[in-house]
Design an enzyme around this catalytic site. Structure first.
Site, PDB file in Angstrom:
ATOM      1  N   HIS B 215       6.576   1.057  -1.283  1.00 37.08           N
ATOM      2  CA  HIS B 215       4.920   1.030  -1.471  1.00 37.08           C
ATOM      3  C   HIS B 215       4.860   1.517  -3.116  1.00 37.08           C
ATOM      4  CE1 HIS B 215       1.335   0.708  -0.379  1.00 37.08           C
ATOM      5  NE2 HIS B 215       0.798   1.393  -0.816  1.00 37.08           N
ATOM      6  N   TYR B 219       2.296   0.273  -7.082  1.00 36.85           N
ATOM      7  CA  TYR B 219       1.826   1.118  -8.099  1.00 36.85           C
ATOM      8  C   TYR B 219       2.201   0.914  -9.468  1.00 36.85           C
ATOM      9  CZ  TYR B 219      -0.689   3.043  -4.192  1.00 36.85           C
ATOM     10  OH  TYR B 219      -1.497   3.213  -3.188  1.00 36.85           O
ATOM     11  N   HIS B 366      -4.043  -8.574   3.045  1.00 31.26           N
ATOM     12  CA  HIS B 366      -4.230  -7.362   2.178  1.00 31.26           C
ATOM     13  C   HIS B 366      -3.751  -7.249   0.975  1.00 31.26           C
ATOM     14  CE1 HIS B 366      -4.498  -2.930   1.192  1.00 31.26           C
ATOM     15  NE2 HIS B 366      -3.061  -2.980   1.246  1.00 31.26           N
ATOM     16  N   PHE B 367      -2.182  -7.574   0.995  1.00 32.62           N
ATOM     17  CA  PHE B 367      -1.436  -7.304  -0.352  1.00 32.62           C
ATOM     18  C   PHE B 367      -1.933  -8.609  -1.247  1.00 32.62           C
ATOM     19  CE2 PHE B 367       2.006  -8.972   2.331  1.00 32.62           C
ATOM     20  CZ  PHE B 367       2.569 -10.122   1.590  1.00 32.62           C
ATOM     21  N   HIS B 368      -2.154  -9.630  -0.805  1.00 36.31           N
ATOM     22  CA  HIS B 368      -2.692 -10.858  -1.634  1.00 36.31           C
ATOM     23  C   HIS B 368      -4.008 -10.328  -2.401  1.00 36.31           C
ATOM     24  CE1 HIS B 368       0.473 -13.379  -0.165  1.00 36.31           C
ATOM     25  NE2 HIS B 368       0.247 -13.978  -1.204  1.00 36.31           N
ATOM     26  N   ARG B 429       2.270 -12.760  11.137  1.00 35.68           N
ATOM     27  CA  ARG B 429       2.706 -13.547   9.894  1.00 35.68           C
ATOM     28  C   ARG B 429       4.100 -13.979   9.692  1.00 35.68           C
ATOM     29  NH1 ARG B 429       3.947  -7.933   6.636  1.00 35.68           N
ATOM     30  NH2 ARG B 429       4.871  -9.031   4.847  1.00 35.68           N
ATOM     31  N   ARG B 430       4.674 -14.570   8.727  1.00 32.93           N
ATOM     32  CA  ARG B 430       6.006 -15.205   8.422  1.00 32.93           C
ATOM     33  C   ARG B 430       6.116 -16.262   9.541  1.00 32.93           C
ATOM     34  NH1 ARG B 430       7.462  -9.633   9.504  1.00 32.93           N
ATOM     35  NH2 ARG B 430       7.120  -8.460   7.728  1.00 32.93           N
TER      36      ARG B 430
END
Lengths: 272, 540
Positions: B215, B219, B366-368, B429-430
């Site tokens: 995580h 950041y 989300h992370f894209h 996913r995946r």
């Protein structure tokens, strides 16, 4: 000049507040997570606060009070890793060759069967090792095979496995034109949770403990898939094959068996 | 004063070149598993591509941007020549060698384990060694940032460290510590198995180690973006930073609370106690704080610019902003994507809500949106802003730059919104392919198709970006002057010691790591019988 002494001191308000707030948040969240929330679950009973804390911390516990449901049928006890029997010695192969004379009547003198028994020549050692152990323990049964396996020692099983793995992969006795890959082999059936056959048994990839199937007897493979589907055969780890075979349609079973039977064994990539 | 332009340019060019390759792979993946592509006859090719895409986008690309930008900040904000230039080149070449070493086994299909490694899957050992080299190369940068700040402090005793450098060093410390988790996983667990010294692996422990990295790495990716928010955008649009202290507090908050929260990635895993999951969930919620502080401060800072330009009224000042300035455009797009992505993130970090979207396409969306959208669009802005100073040539075509930013923004929204949606519907996913002919998921075909179209919009934007930078290398020469960062409304002469140094916050970061990770790691490491046989990828 600034120094660590001016920073790490309680007379520095940033230090006092920074450490104080962080510690306070940690304590509050810890009390909530380890005491309040465990007791907030009415369906879980804790003997005392310490019990709840241990549970929330994930302390490994043995469930001693619950006895596992009795198994009336034997399950496979074989543990395989990708290193199982990966370093064969010439002596072991030699011993295996002598022992294999008694197998030849069904599996063929060169490891290629004329009797719809599996071809063993060049099969992965770990696969033969597992099946022999399962026949010996009774996790897998067969009227012909079980009596042969029941008296084998661990050493003999390993020697036999290494010998057959050592043999060259010869063409099978039932020449048919090479069939194209059916969907079940390359795609599986995603919506029914069936992985492609090829992702474990060759054609796409191979996984430890899965045999390569090219050139095996069509009748044998069909019989095994039906046996998995009906639960008659149950030595697959975690029901992997039973779950797949149960969800397969009879057409898919036919297609997969016919496809693999039609492949020459030299398409199996060398793994040794 | 940018003395080592070649060094910085080398980092940026390598970063953007590998980004271009990985972006192409990404677009292909979107296409091939959508209803408009035909099913791949070999899913392994998909996972091969996915591994390369993730490894480049997760480890190589953002690390190089942070490093190049970090060197630029060190030279320009501190106004001193970079100390340790040879070491910096050494770090750069380690990354080059590591990337090549990692990508060869991936290309050969020997390491299709995805960038998150996923033990007990085990790939070729050179893949992992390559990743280790990339990390070691970046640690040289961490050391250099610290050393350069120390040299400056000696020459300027008691002076306030410029905000850009203060934040840059905070980011480097965060990376140094957060990379330790994956390093432990690789060195103690995965590499011995990949090298054939062991055949079993404790996958649960490995996942906990990885969550230590996974995580806070986000950041670390975010740091250059936040530095750009605070120190580039207000200057570029003629404003001032509303509060220097607020900026510093945001960066130290990231340092403290970005780290002990990674277990929200393991909510569905059985090997971690629920109490620890709750603590991690609560600390994840705290990360919203520095982001909200930043949004407030930056909005206030651009309002200052707007009012200086004659903007009036409660919201009327928004119209007075220089909307044709690419920096402002990038900031606006970044904030919008950060807003949506952040809101989605609140769902992911909530212990219970996570269960409804865990391991679905929602997560990938989300992370894209956060990384590819909010963060990377500011990487573009950083490159545009620095380019004239690095090349000594102007970037003339602002229209083209604005088009590129618009395309990226639209592409990212078109890609990720349907992606979130199918995730809510339960699409995992995946997966290399989906049977859209099946009535159960046929209605999702439209969303997935839209998403794939978004992927191609992103690809076109990425190509345009590279074209703009390449054209910038051949534009007529123009001296851009010294590189400057935004000043605060009240530019500080001195700063309290706690906001001028990092020691206290680094100490808190390490302390919280021990409290939040210590017990789970120790019990998993000491419990017998938790290892499983390794599954070697592409072993034949």
């Amino acid at each position: 000049m600034m120094s660590a002494r001016d920073l790490f001191t309680f007379s520095n308000p940033h230090f006092t507040r920074g450490v104080g707030i962080t510690a306070a948040i940690l304590i509050v969240t810890a009390i909530t997570g380890f005491i309040v929330l465990p007791f907030a679950q009415p369906w879980v009973q804790f003997a005392n606060v310490w019990d709840a804390i241990c549970s929330a911390a994930g302390v490994p516990q043995r469930a001693a009070t619950i006895t596992a449901p009795g198994q009336d049928k034997r399950l496979s006890e074989v543990v395989l890793t990708s290193n199982t029997l990966s370093r064969p010695s010439q002596e072991a192969i030699g011993r295996g060759a002598t022992l294999a004379q008694r197998c030849a009547i069904c599996h063929g003198p060169t490891g290629i069967s004329r009797a719809d028994s599996p071809n063993l020549a060049g099969q992965y050692a770990a696969v033969i090792y597992k099946e022999l152990h399962d026949f010996r323990s009774g996790a897998r049964t067969n009227a012909v095979m079980s009596p042969f396996a029941v008296n084998l020692t661990d050493q003999e099983i390993a020697d036999l496995s290494l010998y057959y793995a050592y043999l060259p992969r010869l063409p099978a006795y039932h020449p048919t034109p090479q069939l194209p890959k059916p969907n079940i082999v390359i795609y599986g059936a995603p919506m029914r949770g069936i992985a492609p056959c090829g992702s474990c048994h060759g054609s796409l990839d191979n996984k430890t403990g899965s045999p390569w199937l090219e050139g095996q007897s069509e009748a044998y493979m069909k019989a095994q898939l039906h046996a998995f589907a009906s639960g008659e055969r149950r030595n697959d780890i975690s029901q992997q094959m039973r779950n797949i075979a149960r969800a397969m349609t009879p057409q898919e079973i036919d297609q997969a068996a016919a496809y693999y039977a039609s492949q020459p064994p030299d398409v199996v990539k060398a793994v040794d | 004063m940018l003395a080592n332009r070649k060094l910085i340019l080398a980092h940026f060019w390598l970063a953007f070149a590998v980004f271009g390759v990985a972006l192409t792979l990404g677009a292909w993946q979107m296409f091939i598993r959508s209803p408009i592509g035909t099913w791949l006859s070999n899913p392994e090719l998909y996972y091969r591509s996915l591994t390369a895409h993730g490894t480049v986008m997760g480890y190589v690309f953002p690390t190089l941007v942070a490093m190049g930008f970090g060197y630029a900040i060190s030279e320009s904000a501190l106004e001193q020549r970079l100390v340790g230039v040879r070491w910096a080149w050494g770090g750069f070449w380690l990354i080059v060698i590591g990337s090549i070493m990692a990508v060869i086994p991936v290309a050969l299909g020997r390491a299709s384990v995805l960038y998150t490694f996923y033990p007990p899957l085990i790939g070729n050992v050179f893949y992992y060694l390559g990743v280790v080299l990339v990390v070691v190369g970046s640690w040289i940068w961490v050391a250099l940032m610290s050393i350069n700040l120390r040299v400056w402090r000696k020459a300027n005793p008691g002076a306030a460290v410029p905000l850009a450098m203060y934040a840059n060093v905070a980011g480097s410390y965060l990376w140094a510590w957060t990379a330790v988790g994956a390093a432990l996983e690789l060195l103690l667990q995965i590499i011995p198995v990949a090298a054939g010294l062991k055949a079993t692996i404790d996958a649960g422990l490995a996942r906990v180690f990885f969550s230590w990295t996974l995580h806070a790495i986000v950041y670390f990716w975010l740091m250059p973006t936040y530095i750009a928010y605070y120190t580039i955008v207000p200057r570029a649009i003629g404003g001032r930073v509303y509060s220097d202290s607020m900026a510093r507090i945001s960066f130290i908050l990231f340092l403290v609370v970005a780290m002990p929260i990674g277990m929200h990635h393991t909510f569905a895993d059985p090997m971690v106690g629920a109490g620890f999951k709750f603590i991690h969930s609560a600390f994840t919620a705290l990360v919203a704080l520095p982001t909200l502080l930043t949004v407030f401060t930056i909005c206030a800072s651009i309002e200052i610019a707007a009012r200086l330009r004659g903007g009036r009224g409660l919201f009327g000042w928004i119209r007075a902003l220089p909307w044709d300035n690419p920096m402002l455009l990038a900031l606006a797009f970044s904030f919008i994507m950060l807003g949506f992505g952040g809101a989605g993130g609140l769902i992911n970090m909530s212990y219970q809500l996570d269960a409804s979207i865990h391991n679905t396409q929602w997560i990938t969306g989300h992370f894209h949106l956060i990384f590819g959208g909010a963060i990377v669009i500011m990487y573009f802005a950083i490159a545009y802003d620095l380019w004239p100073h690095l090349t000594g040539r102007d970037l003339i075509d602002l229209r083209l730059i604005r088009t590129q930013l618009w395309l990226w923004f639209i592409g990212m929204i078109v890609t990720t919104f349907p992606w979130h949606w199918v995730g809510i519907l339960g699409m995992p996913r995946r997966m290399a392919y989906f049977d859209f002919g099946d009535p159960a998921i046929a209605p999702q075909a439209l969303s997935v198709t839209l998403s794939a179209i978004g992927g191609f919009i992103l690809l076109s934007s990425g190509i345009l970006f590279l074209v703009i930078l390449a054209r910038g290398m051949r534009a007529p020469q123009a001296e851009a002057g010294p590189y400057r960062f935004a000043l605060a409304v009240h530019q500080p002469a001195t700063v309290p010691i706690a906001l001028n140094t990092h020691a206290l916050w680094v100490a808190l970061m390490i302390a919280l790591t021990l409290t939040n990770y210590g017990y789970p790691i120790l019990t998993l490491a000491m419990t017998e019988g938790t290892s499983v046989p390794a599954v070697y990828v592409g072993a034949q």
